[in-house]
Enzyme design. Structure first.
Site, PDB file in Angstrom:
ATOM      1  N   SER A  42       0.877  -1.176   0.000  1.00  0.00           N
ATOM      2  CA  SER A  42       0.000   0.000   0.000  1.00  0.00           C
ATOM      3  C   SER A  42       0.910   1.220   0.000  1.00  0.00           C
ATOM      4  CB  SER A  42      -0.941  -0.005   1.205  1.00  0.00           C
ATOM      5  OG  SER A  42      -0.239  -0.231   2.402  1.00  0.00           O
ATOM      6  N   GLU A  44       1.222   5.513   0.642  1.00  0.00           N
ATOM      7  CA  GLU A  44       0.603   6.668   1.306  1.00  0.00           C
ATOM      8  C   GLU A  44       1.024   7.970   0.615  1.00  0.00           C
ATOM      9  OE1 GLU A  44       0.394   6.594   5.637  1.00  0.00           O
ATOM     10  OE2 GLU A  44       1.069   8.672   5.646  1.00  0.00           O
ATOM     11  N   THR A  75      -3.349  11.214   3.468  1.00  0.00           N
ATOM     12  CA  THR A  75      -3.329  11.698   4.851  1.00  0.00           C
ATOM     13  C   THR A  75      -4.296  12.868   5.053  1.00  0.00           C
ATOM     14  OG1 THR A  75      -1.514  13.212   4.407  1.00  0.00           O
ATOM     15  CG2 THR A  75      -0.932  11.005   5.184  1.00  0.00           C
ATOM     16  N   TYR A  76      -4.514  13.161   6.323  1.00  0.00           N
ATOM     17  CA  TYR A  76      -5.433  14.207   6.769  1.00  0.00           C
ATOM     18  C   TYR A  76      -4.561  15.159   7.572  1.00  0.00           C
ATOM     19  CZ  TYR A  76     -10.267  15.401   8.329  1.00  0.00           C
ATOM     20  OH  TYR A  76     -11.483  15.970   8.554  1.00  0.00           O
ATOM     21  N   ARG A 134      -6.241   9.351  15.979  1.00  0.00           N
ATOM     22  CA  ARG A 134      -6.595  10.424  16.908  1.00  0.00           C
ATOM     23  C   ARG A 134      -6.126  11.767  16.366  1.00  0.00           C
ATOM     24  NH1 ARG A 134      -3.146  11.512  22.120  1.00  0.00           N
ATOM     25  NH2 ARG A 134      -2.037  12.681  20.499  1.00  0.00           N
ATOM     26  N   GLY A 135      -4.895  11.801  15.832  1.00  0.00           N
ATOM     27  CA  GLY A 135      -4.302  13.056  15.371  1.00  0.00           C
ATOM     28  C   GLY A 135      -3.615  13.775  16.510  1.00  0.00           C
ATOM     29  N   ASP A 136      -2.891  14.813  16.140  1.00  0.00           N
ATOM     30  CA  ASP A 136      -2.144  15.623  17.113  1.00  0.00           C
ATOM     31  C   ASP A 136      -2.637  17.055  17.066  1.00  0.00           C
ATOM     32  OD1 ASP A 136      -0.334  13.683  18.128  1.00  0.00           O
ATOM     33  OD2 ASP A 136       0.708  13.757  16.192  1.00  0.00           O
ATOM     34  N   HIS A 177       4.126   4.791  21.283  1.00  0.00           N
ATOM     35  CA  HIS A 177       3.685   6.176  21.041  1.00  0.00           C
ATOM     36  C   HIS A 177       4.306   7.072  22.120  1.00  0.00           C
ATOM     37  CE1 HIS A 177       0.956   9.673  21.048  1.00  0.00           C
ATOM     38  NE2 HIS A 177       0.918   9.434  19.747  1.00  0.00           N
ATOM     39  N   ASP A 186       0.209   0.905  25.657  1.00  0.00           N
ATOM     40  CA  ASP A 186       0.109   1.238  24.229  1.00  0.00           C
ATOM     41  C   ASP A 186      -0.371   0.025  23.426  1.00  0.00           C
ATOM     42  OD1 ASP A 186       0.343   3.457  22.564  1.00  0.00           O
ATOM     43  OD2 ASP A 186       2.270   2.793  21.764  1.00  0.00           O
ATOM     44  N   ASN A 189      -3.967  -0.427  23.981  1.00  0.00           N
ATOM     45  CA  ASN A 189      -4.699   0.537  23.156  1.00  0.00           C
ATOM     46  C   ASN A 189      -4.834   0.010  21.727  1.00  0.00           C
ATOM     47  OD1 ASN A 189      -5.850   3.052  22.293  1.00  0.00           O
ATOM     48  ND2 ASN A 189      -3.855   3.527  21.393  1.00  0.00           N
ATOM     49  N   PHE A 244      11.688  14.973  12.532  1.00  0.00           N
ATOM     50  CA  PHE A 244      10.434  14.197  12.566  1.00  0.00           C
ATOM     51  C   PHE A 244      10.460  13.130  13.662  1.00  0.00           C
ATOM     52  CE2 PHE A 244       7.633  13.186   8.701  1.00  0.00           C
ATOM     53  CZ  PHE A 244       7.381  14.518   8.454  1.00  0.00           C
ATOM     54  N   HIS A 294       3.726  -1.060   3.803  1.00  0.00           N
ATOM     55  CA  HIS A 294       3.078   0.235   3.530  1.00  0.00           C
ATOM     56  C   HIS A 294       4.204   1.251   3.314  1.00  0.00           C
ATOM     57  CE1 HIS A 294      -0.171   3.253   3.955  1.00  0.00           C
ATOM     58  NE2 HIS A 294       0.697   3.975   4.664  1.00  0.00           N
TER      59      HIS A 294
END
Ligand SMILES: Cc1cc2nc3c(=O)[nH]c(=O)nc-3n(C[C@H](O)[C@H](O)[C@H](O)COP(=O)(O)OP(=O)(O)OC[C@H]3O[C@@H](n4cnc5c(N)ncnc54)[C@H](O)[C@@H]3O)c2cc1C
Length: 319
Positions: A42, A44, A75-76, A134-136, A177, A186, A189, A244, A294
């Site tokens: 896949s 991205e 991505t969002y 969830r996003g940041d 995370h 984690d 989760n 990053f 991915h």
């Protein structure tokens, strides 16, 4: 006495020979078995901000399309900042290509109603796969759930399943995370996200394969049997990846820094190094039984194309 004197008379091997005689022979480098099936892939992408970037993205999509990935994801932007562009990109992928898109969707800073509306719009546009996150908080502040929102990705997954029967992928972190209470919390989760209806986890990138393989063991021990797909980031901009990684809790090994020392201004060399590092990473993972990958393409196709080729993936004729 005699034995000791004989031993003393044997010349000591050179350091290289000593390593060869005592160390692992092949250090895990794979021999590609002829009958190894090509892995599922896949890719991205991120939604473009300008006309020039839009053209770059579509050139990238067209180049990678013949490799027939299982899906491509878009991505969002942090805090939902690319909502319209993400939607436009996945909608065009549905309309203009043979690819199956997956739209990323985050719940940070939005009410449940707002998130559900975006999901419904995806469904109406023919998108059936969501990468639920969830996003940041934009600007790296502390995360505080929206008072009427989905607090965490596990809640988002459950909410999306109520909107429609989406296929859902979620994020996983082989190096934990950065804000998790501890590694086991984690993993719990991750299990909650899968139990809520996700069917696959895609990992954050990592550079040490042992870290990922150990994570698979831990996940299995925690009762997780869904596929955990390694996220592969071909690195040609070392300074950027260091920045990053500091934010996302990824360890950048010393050897990677040494590879890129002194070639900061040599783009071509850096791209070759990126290919070598990523090729070695995926070949070793493939030799360890990993059969899905991915790729974080950063909207540039060549590295991903070359590495997919090494893994045995070939273009499929258009139907
Ligand atoms: C494959 C992949 C794709 C990504 N795509 C995007 C993207 O498109 N847009 C974007 O903005 N970001 C993206 N991210 C980044 C992601 O949004 C961040 O890493 C974010 O910080 C966590 O998202 P999550 O879905 O993993 O959160 P969660 O699974 O909700 O976990 C976040 C943190 O909260 C903890 N936690 C979970 N539940 C609870 C609870 N009930 N109580 C206390 N703590 C809890 C977890 O252990 C973890 O530390 C992506 C990450 C990956 C790996």
């Amino acid at each position: 006495m005699a034995t000791v004197s004989i031993m003393n008379s044997i010349p000591r091997p050179s350091a290289t020979l000593a390593r060869w005689l005592t160390g692992p022979r092949f250090a895990g480098m794979p021999e590609r078995a002829a009958d190894l099936a090509p892995p599922a892939l896949s890719f991205e992408f991120f939604p473009p901000r300008t006309e020039a970037l839009e053209q770059q993205l579509w050139a990238c999509i067209r180049r990678l399309e013949p490799l027939a990935p299982r899906f491509v994801s878009v991505t969002y932007g942090a805090g939902g900042t690319t909502q319209a562009r993400t939607h436009a990109t996945v909608a065009r992928i549905v309309a203009d290509t043979a690819l199956t898109p997956a739209a990323h969707l985050t719940c940070v800073g939005a009410s449940r109603g707002e998130v559900d509306d975006v999901a419904r719009q995806y469904w109406d546009a023919g998108i059936r796969h969501i990468v639920a996150l969830r996003g940041d908080v934009p600007g790296a502040g502390d995360y505080v759930p929206h008072p009427d929102g989905y607090a965490y990705a596990a809640d988002l997954v459950a909410g999306l399943k109520r909107v429609a029967d989406f296929e859902i992928s979620v994020a996983a972190y082989p190096e934990v995370h950065p804000t998790a209470a501890n590694p086991l919390a984690d993993l719990d989760n991750l299990k909650r996200k899968l139990d809520a209806g996700a069917t696959r986890a895609i990992t954050n990138y990592f550079f040490e394969n042992a870290t990922f393989l150990r994570f698979l063991d831990l996940a299995l021990a925690a009762g997780i049997t869904a596929p955990i797909v390694p996220g592969i980031m071909p690195v040609s901009n070392y300074a950027q990846i260091v920045k990053f990684s500091a934010i996302s809790g990824v360890r950048v090994p010393e050897w990677l820094g040494r590879f890129f020392e002194g070639v900061e201004d040599e783009m071509e060399t850096r791209r070759m190094l990126a290919a070598v590092v990523a090729a070695e990473q995926v070949r070793t993972l493939q030799a360890n039984g990993i059969d899905e990958f991915h790729f974080y393409t950063l909207n540039r196709p060549e590295l991903t194309y070359a590495i997919a080729h090494i893994l045995g993936v070939r273009p499929k004729a258009a139907t």
